[in-house]
Write an enzyme that holds these catalytic residues in place. Structure first.
Site, PDB file in Angstrom:
ATOM      1  N   ARG A  84      -0.129  -9.344  13.343  1.00 54.37           N
ATOM      2  CA  ARG A  84      -0.777  -8.304  12.528  1.00 54.37           C
ATOM      3  C   ARG A  84      -1.651  -8.952  11.444  1.00 54.37           C
ATOM      4  NH1 ARG A  84       4.292  -5.093  10.756  1.00 54.37           N
ATOM      5  NH2 ARG A  84       2.851  -3.957   9.423  1.00 54.37           N
TER       6      ARG A  84
ATOM      7  N   ARG B 254      11.367  -1.161  10.693  1.00 53.64           N
ATOM      8  CA  ARG B 254      10.259  -0.837  11.582  1.00 53.64           C
ATOM      9  C   ARG B 254      10.249  -1.792  12.770  1.00 53.64           C
ATOM     10  NH1 ARG B 254       4.829   0.197   8.136  1.00 53.64           N
ATOM     11  NH2 ARG B 254       3.962  -1.120   9.789  1.00 53.64           N
TER      12      ARG B 254
ATOM     13  N   ARG C 266      -9.748   0.482   8.821  1.00 51.86           N
ATOM     14  CA  ARG C 266      -9.251  -0.850   9.137  1.00 51.86           C
ATOM     15  C   ARG C 266     -10.206  -1.640   9.995  1.00 51.86           C
ATOM     16  NH1 ARG C 266      -3.518   0.017   9.135  1.00 51.86           N
ATOM     17  NH2 ARG C 266      -2.561  -1.879   9.802  1.00 51.86           N
TER      18      ARG C 266
ATOM     19  N   ARG D  48      12.086  -5.201   4.587  1.00 52.15           N
ATOM     20  CA  ARG D  48      11.641  -3.802   4.436  1.00 52.15           C
ATOM     21  C   ARG D  48      12.587  -2.850   5.159  1.00 52.15           C
ATOM     22  NH1 ARG D  48       5.645  -1.888   5.493  1.00 52.15           N
ATOM     23  NH2 ARG D  48       5.865  -3.047   7.438  1.00 52.15           N
TER      24      ARG D  48
ATOM     25  N   LYS E  34       0.839  -1.208   0.000  1.00 51.47           N
ATOM     26  CA  LYS E  34       0.000   0.000   0.000  1.00 51.47           C
ATOM     27  C   LYS E  34       0.876   1.261   0.000  1.00 51.47           C
ATOM     28  CE  LYS E  34      -2.107  -1.176   3.878  1.00 51.47           C
ATOM     29  NZ  LYS E  34      -1.411  -2.438   4.190  1.00 51.47           N
TER      30      LYS E  34
HETATM   31  P1  AP5 Z   1       4.788  -1.614   1.928  1.00 48.54           P
HETATM   32  O1  AP5 Z   1       4.440  -0.803   0.722  1.00 48.54           O
HETATM   33  O2  AP5 Z   1       5.525  -0.945   3.019  1.00 48.54           O
HETATM   34  O3  AP5 Z   1       3.485  -2.355   2.480  1.00 48.54           O
HETATM   35  P2  AP5 Z   1       2.187  -1.801   3.215  1.00 48.54           P
HETATM   36  O4  AP5 Z   1       1.001  -2.429   2.548  1.00 48.54           O
HETATM   37  O5  AP5 Z   1       2.212  -0.317   3.304  1.00 48.54           O
HETATM   38  O6  AP5 Z   1       2.384  -2.528   4.620  1.00 48.54           O
HETATM   39  P3  AP5 Z   1       2.399  -1.970   6.105  1.00 48.54           P
HETATM   40  O7  AP5 Z   1       3.112  -2.968   6.947  1.00 48.54           O
HETATM   41  O8  AP5 Z   1       2.854  -0.555   6.152  1.00 48.54           O
HETATM   42  O9  AP5 Z   1       0.886  -2.046   6.406  1.00 48.54           O
HETATM   43  P4  AP5 Z   1       0.208  -2.071   7.743  1.00 48.54           P
HETATM   44  O10 AP5 Z   1      -1.175  -1.870   7.294  1.00 48.54           O
HETATM   45  O11 AP5 Z   1       0.420  -3.258   8.585  1.00 48.54           O
HETATM   46  O12 AP5 Z   1       0.945  -0.905   8.587  1.00 48.54           O
HETATM   47  P5  AP5 Z   1       0.501   0.563   8.956  1.00 48.54           P
HETATM   48  O13 AP5 Z   1       1.675   1.432   8.888  1.00 48.54           O
HETATM   49  O14 AP5 Z   1      -0.740   0.947   8.251  1.00 48.54           O
HETATM   50  O15 AP5 Z   1       5.583  -2.909   1.423  1.00 48.54           O
HETATM   51  C1  AP5 Z   1       6.055  -3.879   2.343  1.00 48.54           C
HETATM   52  C2  AP5 Z   1       7.425  -4.398   1.889  1.00 48.54           C
HETATM   53  O16 AP5 Z   1       7.273  -5.098   0.645  1.00 48.54           O
HETATM   54  C3  AP5 Z   1       8.441  -3.270   1.593  1.00 48.54           C
HETATM   55  O17 AP5 Z   1       9.711  -3.720   1.953  1.00 48.54           O
HETATM   56  C4  AP5 Z   1       8.338  -3.068   0.068  1.00 48.54           C
HETATM   57  O18 AP5 Z   1       9.548  -2.562  -0.502  1.00 48.54           O
HETATM   58  C5  AP5 Z   1       8.070  -4.499  -0.397  1.00 48.54           C
HETATM   59  N1  AP5 Z   1       7.275  -4.539  -1.631  1.00 48.54           N
HETATM   60  C6  AP5 Z   1       6.319  -3.653  -2.040  1.00 48.54           C
HETATM   61  N2  AP5 Z   1       5.799  -4.035  -3.238  1.00 48.54           N
HETATM   62  C7  AP5 Z   1       6.439  -5.203  -3.570  1.00 48.54           C
HETATM   63  C8  AP5 Z   1       6.346  -6.096  -4.681  1.00 48.54           C
HETATM   64  N3  AP5 Z   1       5.493  -5.871  -5.683  1.00 48.54           N
HETATM   65  N4  AP5 Z   1       7.136  -7.198  -4.677  1.00 48.54           N
HETATM   66  C9  AP5 Z   1       8.000  -7.446  -3.668  1.00 48.54           C
HETATM   67  N5  AP5 Z   1       8.143  -6.636  -2.590  1.00 48.54           N
HETATM   68  C10 AP5 Z   1       7.372  -5.523  -2.543  1.00 48.54           C
HETATM   69  O19 AP5 Z   1       0.101   0.357  10.493  1.00 48.54           O
HETATM   70  C11 AP5 Z   1       1.043   0.070  11.506  1.00 48.54           C
HETATM   71  C12 AP5 Z   1       0.340  -0.047  12.845  1.00 48.54           C
HETATM   72  O20 AP5 Z   1      -0.278   1.212  13.194  1.00 48.54           O
HETATM   73  C13 AP5 Z   1      -0.804  -1.054  12.917  1.00 48.54           C
HETATM   74  O21 AP5 Z   1      -0.338  -2.349  13.192  1.00 48.54           O
HETATM   75  C14 AP5 Z   1      -1.664  -0.462  14.045  1.00 48.54           C
HETATM   76  O22 AP5 Z   1      -1.113  -0.762  15.308  1.00 48.54           O
HETATM   77  C15 AP5 Z   1      -1.543   1.022  13.820  1.00 48.54           C
HETATM   78  N6  AP5 Z   1      -2.581   1.568  12.914  1.00 48.54           N
HETATM   79  C16 AP5 Z   1      -2.370   2.151  11.689  1.00 48.54           C
HETATM   80  N7  AP5 Z   1      -3.528   2.515  11.126  1.00 48.54           N
HETATM   81  C17 AP5 Z   1      -4.505   2.155  12.011  1.00 48.54           C
HETATM   82  C18 AP5 Z   1      -5.912   2.252  11.985  1.00 48.54           C
HETATM   83  N8  AP5 Z   1      -6.570   2.783  10.923  1.00 48.54           N
HETATM   84  N9  AP5 Z   1      -6.608   1.769  13.047  1.00 48.54           N
HETATM   85  C19 AP5 Z   1      -5.981   1.241  14.118  1.00 48.54           C
HETATM   86  N10 AP5 Z   1      -4.637   1.106  14.201  1.00 48.54           N
HETATM   87  C20 AP5 Z   1      -3.900   1.569  13.155  1.00 48.54           C
HETATM   88 ZN    ZN Z   2       2.461   1.046   4.922  1.00 50.66          ZN
END
Ligand code: AP5
Ligand code: ZN
Length: 218
Positions: free
Chosen positions: A167, A156, A88, A123, A13
């Protein structure tokens, strides 16, 4: 352009958000990035959120909804916005609906769980911007260094394998129901409903970018 990128942790994402926001001139509203900024600033929210995030749980709906509501009031959201990692939970999606926040598209990025652990372990992120790299699949031009600022990249705290597994289970239970929520709403023909598009998130970063462009044009 007003859209949601929906998908499990590690779906890509954040990676794809970078190009969509640039193309359409819209801000990325990543609740994860907003929370990580609060953690870094050691604000009361950040101190509380850090414990939850490090354990792989979800921060409370009230806090998240308040953060997003304030963010949407800022002037840069006028031309549109991209939600990454929000909503989410069903209550978060209901809050958007109740506030009549406009949405054109929900794009679901589908990635099997086997690929996710591998993506997370490699990552590296640029903390200030949230830019995301992978040591093998999406490497920076210089190892360990952000392409734009030249600043160092970090891992991270929630990317440990055990935390990633938790997660993923939180995603299955609390976030995946949004797939039905939005696809069913879209199918009702309600003119306020966003169009729902599901794409495969397996392939190169460029291939997935093209799939998203095609989805937004269809
Ligand atoms: P990346 O693009 O970083 O993936 P992402 O989908 O953004 O994954 P996240 O881990 O950031 O999502 P998340 O939803 O768990 O975390 P968030 O920050 O929202 O890609 C991942 C890796 O793959 C990278 O190394 C990238 O280079 C690689 N990659 C990308 N595309 C690729 C491809 N095509 N092929 C191979 N490799 C590839 O949330 C973190 C925490 O915050 C949550 O756990 C929660 O505690 C809290 N939080 C955030 N939002 C909320 C909410 N709305 N409600 C409640 N708690 C929340
Ligand atoms: Zn992300």
């Amino acid at each position: 352009m007003r859209l949601i990128l929906l998908g499990p942790p590690g779906a890509g994402k954040g990676t794809q958000a970078a190009f969509i926001t640039e193309k359409f001139g819209i801000p990325q509203i990543s609740t994860g990035d907003m929370l990580r900024a609060a953690v870094k600033a050691q604000s009361p929210l950040g101190v509380e959120a850090k414990k939850i995030m490090d354990a792989g749980g979800l921060v409370s709906d009230d806090i998240i909804i308040g953060l997003v509501r304030d963010r949407l009031k800022e002037a840069d959201c006028e031309p549109g916005y991209l939600f990454d990692g929000f909503p989410r939970t069903i209550p978060q999606a209901d809050a958007l609906k109740d506030a009549q926040v406009k949405l054109d598209f929900v794009i679901e990025i589908d990635v099997p769980e086997e690929s996710i652990i591998e993506r997370m372990s490699g990552r590296r992120i640029h903390a200030a911007s949230g830019r995301s790299y992978h040591v093998t699949f999406n490497p920076p031009k210089t190892p360990g260094v952000d392409d734009v600022t030249g600043e160092p990249l970090l891992q991270r705290d929630d990317d440990r394998e055990e935390t990633v597994r938790h997660r993923l289970s939180v995603y299955r239970e609390q976030t995946r129901p949004l797939v039905d929520y939005y696809s069913q709403w879209s199918a009702t023909g309600d003119p306020h409903a966003p169009a729902y598009r599901k794409i495969s998130g397996v392939g190169s970063v460029d291939e997935i970018r093209q799939r998203i462009l095609d989805a937004l044009a269809s």
